[in-house]
Motif scaffolding. Sequence first.
Motif, short mmCIF file in Angstrom:
data_model
loop_
_atom_site.label_atom_id
_atom_site.label_comp_id
_atom_site.label_asym_id
_atom_site.label_seq_id
_atom_site.Cartn_x
_atom_site.Cartn_y
_atom_site.Cartn_z
N LEU A 465 0.82 -1.21 0.00
CA LEU A 465 0.00 0.00 0.00
C LEU A 465 0.86 1.26 0.00
CD1 LEU A 465 -2.82 -1.01 2.51
CD2 LEU A 465 -3.04 -0.65 0.04
N THR A 466 1.91 1.26 0.77
CA THR A 466 2.77 2.45 0.80
C THR A 466 3.50 2.65 -0.53
OG1 THR A 466 4.52 1.10 1.81
CG2 THR A 466 3.09 2.36 3.30
N GLU A 467 3.86 1.56 -1.20
CA GLU A 467 4.54 1.67 -2.49
C GLU A 467 3.60 2.22 -3.56
OE1 GLU A 467 7.96 0.76 -3.88
OE2 GLU A 467 7.96 1.71 -1.92
N THR A 468 2.40 1.70 -3.62
CA THR A 468 1.45 2.18 -4.64
C THR A 468 1.10 3.66 -4.39
OG1 THR A 468 -0.38 1.30 -3.31
CG2 THR A 468 0.47 -0.10 -5.08
N GLU A 469 0.99 4.01 -3.16
CA GLU A 469 0.70 5.43 -2.86
C GLU A 469 1.87 6.31 -3.26
OE1 GLU A 469 -0.80 8.19 0.90
OE2 GLU A 469 -0.52 6.03 1.15
N ALA A 470 3.09 5.85 -3.03
CA ALA A 470 4.26 6.63 -3.43
C ALA A 470 4.35 6.75 -4.95
CB ALA A 470 5.52 5.98 -2.88
N VAL A 471 3.99 5.68 -5.67
CA VAL A 471 4.00 5.72 -7.14
C VAL A 471 3.01 6.76 -7.63
CG1 VAL A 471 3.40 4.44 -9.21
CG2 VAL A 471 4.88 3.39 -7.49
N ARG A 472 1.81 6.77 -7.09
CA ARG A 472 0.80 7.75 -7.51
C ARG A 472 1.26 9.18 -7.22
NH1 ARG A 472 -2.69 3.75 -5.38
NH2 ARG A 472 -2.94 4.94 -3.44
N THR A 473 1.94 9.37 -6.12
CA THR A 473 2.46 10.71 -5.80
C THR A 473 3.49 11.16 -6.83
OG1 THR A 473 2.09 10.31 -3.44
CG2 THR A 473 3.61 12.07 -4.04
N THR A 474 4.39 10.26 -7.22
CA THR A 474 5.41 10.59 -8.23
C THR A 474 4.77 10.92 -9.56
OG1 THR A 474 7.03 9.15 -7.14
CG2 THR A 474 7.44 9.74 -9.44
N VAL A 475 3.79 10.13 -9.97
CA VAL A 475 3.11 10.35 -11.25
C VAL A 475 2.38 11.70 -11.24
CG1 VAL A 475 1.24 9.53 -12.71
CG2 VAL A 475 2.90 7.90 -11.79
N ALA A 476 1.73 12.02 -10.14
CA ALA A 476 1.02 13.29 -10.05
C ALA A 476 2.00 14.47 -10.17
CB ALA A 476 0.26 13.37 -8.73
N ARG A 477 3.18 14.32 -9.63
CA ARG A 477 4.18 15.38 -9.73
C ARG A 477 4.63 15.58 -11.17
NH1 ARG A 477 6.95 13.77 -5.83
NH2 ARG A 477 8.49 12.52 -6.96
N VAL A 478 4.81 14.48 -11.93
CA VAL A 478 5.20 14.59 -13.34
C VAL A 478 4.10 15.26 -14.14
CG1 VAL A 478 5.75 13.27 -15.42
CG2 VAL A 478 6.75 12.61 -13.21
N VAL A 479 2.86 14.89 -13.90
CA VAL A 479 1.73 15.50 -14.62
C VAL A 479 1.67 17.00 -14.36
CG1 VAL A 479 -0.79 15.60 -14.74
CG2 VAL A 479 0.37 13.39 -14.71
N ALA A 480 1.85 17.41 -13.12
CA ALA A 480 1.83 18.84 -12.80
C ALA A 480 2.96 19.57 -13.50
CB ALA A 480 1.93 19.02 -11.29
N GLN A 481 4.12 18.93 -13.60
CA GLN A 481 5.27 19.56 -14.27
C GLN A 481 4.99 19.75 -15.76
OE1 GLN A 481 8.87 17.31 -13.91
NE2 GLN A 481 10.15 18.86 -14.89
N ILE A 482 4.41 18.73 -16.40
CA ILE A 482 4.11 18.82 -17.84
C ILE A 482 3.12 19.95 -18.09
CG2 ILE A 482 3.05 17.62 -19.78
CD1 ILE A 482 4.17 15.01 -18.63
N ARG A 483 2.08 20.01 -17.31
CA ARG A 483 1.05 21.04 -17.52
C ARG A 483 1.61 22.44 -17.27
NH1 ARG A 483 -3.99 17.85 -14.57
NH2 ARG A 483 -4.45 16.45 -16.34
N GLU A 484 2.47 22.58 -16.29
CA GLU A 484 3.05 23.89 -16.01
C GLU A 484 3.94 24.35 -17.16
OE1 GLU A 484 5.87 26.08 -12.64
OE2 GLU A 484 5.36 23.94 -12.47
N GLU A 485 4.75 23.43 -17.73
CA GLU A 485 5.62 23.81 -18.82
C GLU A 485 4.84 24.16 -20.07
OE1 GLU A 485 8.18 20.49 -19.30
OE2 GLU A 485 9.40 20.91 -17.50
N ARG A 486 3.78 23.42 -20.33
CA ARG A 486 2.99 23.73 -21.53
C ARG A 486 2.18 25.01 -21.34
NH1 ARG A 486 0.98 17.62 -23.38
NH2 ARG A 486 3.11 16.86 -23.86
N GLY A 487 1.77 25.26 -20.10
CA GLY A 487 1.06 26.52 -19.84
C GLY A 487 1.96 27.73 -20.05
N GLN A 488 3.21 27.62 -19.68
CA GLN A 488 4.16 28.73 -19.88
C GLN A 488 4.45 28.90 -21.36
OE1 GLN A 488 7.52 27.69 -17.47
NE2 GLN A 488 6.54 28.31 -15.53
N GLY A 489 4.55 27.78 -22.10
CA GLY A 489 4.82 27.88 -23.54
C GLY A 489 3.69 28.52 -24.31
N ALA A 490 2.45 28.31 -23.83
CA ALA A 490 1.31 28.92 -24.50
C ALA A 490 1.29 30.42 -24.32
CB ALA A 490 0.01 28.31 -23.98
#
Length: 490
Positions: A465-490
């Motif tokens: 359970l702790t591993e799957t929760e940590a994986v979801r946290t990492t993925v959410a951080r990557v998604v936020a980074q992608i959206r922030e970079e594309r928002g700045q590019g727009a």
Amino acid sequence: MTATPSQPYTPDRIDARSTTTAAAADRTGTVRAPLARLRRPRGSARRGGPRPLRDVLTLALLPLPLLAAIVPAAFAGGGTRRWFGGRGESVRAEAQAAKDAAAAAFYELDTAQRDLRISIETIVAVDSSPAARRAVSDFEDIGRRIDEVSHLYISAVDAHDLDRDDLESSVAARARTELTAAKDELGRTKQDLERFQQGLGPLLDKAETQLARLAPAVERARQTLLAASNALDAVRAAGLKADDLAARLAALGPELTKLNQGAGRHGVPETLQRADRVLRDAEAVRAEAERLPERAAETDRRLVSLRTRAQALTTRSGQVDPVLSELRRRFSAACWQDLQRVPDQAAANVRQAEAKLKEAQQARDEQRWPDATSLLSTVRALLNSTDEAVSAAGDRLQRLNAVAKDPQQEIERTRFAIRDAQRLAMTGRQTPEPRHARPLDDSVARLDHAVASLEGRHPDYWHFLTETEAVRTTVARVVAQIREERGQGA
């Protein structure tokens, strides 16, 4: 303003008065009414009746032989004055007119200087800037020039007695010339004075604005102090001591004394600052005094609420032992070892919270409101941490039961998050950015390793359970980074 001898100008000499005007008045008559001279009306003498008539009567009374000898001589010239006017009287009249005009110019300059002195005093009372000091220095320079032209005028007046019977035409002409020159110099000095006064406009406007603020600011400070005192009296009448507020209000007493002493003693800027400070502090005392009954009621409510919550946590803490017993029986040690000390820690926290509640109650009874508020905050923090620890044991058992029954749901939830992030990373691209692809690939491998750990006789579900929760946290951080970079590019 007065045409006076120049003296060093300081704010302390606000009521200084000129002596030159008085001196001029002694010599020339009333300066403020320059046309009211001791001039004799045309056709009148100092004493007795009209002089020509007196002369005729005198001749008529003389013996006839003596009269015959005097009359030819009277009309023969010889430097004697004409009986009924002539050029000499005209020159005398022109000199007298020049004297009157010079006196009027002297009076106008005196009035302009008085007005300018008031403006300078207003500026000095408010402003201590370099510009204000320079204006004072320039005013002193102008004062010295006014002294010079005033002395020139007074000397011209003293040098010639235009009322003498034997005044020569040449003397009258010279007096007219000197008095006209004095009048012209007085006029030029007055023009320079007016130009200087026009240049004082910004400084004078600023000073007058501050002076206009002074009386209302002091009055507002006084009224606010009175309102704070009345609010404090009302609180005391309700049975609340408010000793700290009374001490703060008493500390404003010396400031009020200085306000009452006025700006003449302490200066306009300092008095304005003091009035603002008194207003702010008195308003704070008034607001706290008016809020004090509500604060007392809120303290009472918090005491009751926290005491009830502490009692409830005491009951809930007793339920942690059965939960831990079930965890030990059904799951591996890794699933419950970190919860071993929860019952003892919860009981200790509740006891500490109850002791702080007693202290808070005592502080409230003694009306030590800051102490009571601080103690209640400590109690709340203790109960919050205890509540989290007690709840953690029950939540742990619930989650472990769910994953032990069906781990696939947790696996699919995590894989969906990874796939969604991968699609976002590939949107509009042939290959993903390495800084995005690498953490996503690591998350896939980490999830696979966590799923593999479920195999065996005693799987570590809590690690899963702790591993799957940590994986979801990492993925959410990557998604936020992608959206922030594309928002700045727009």
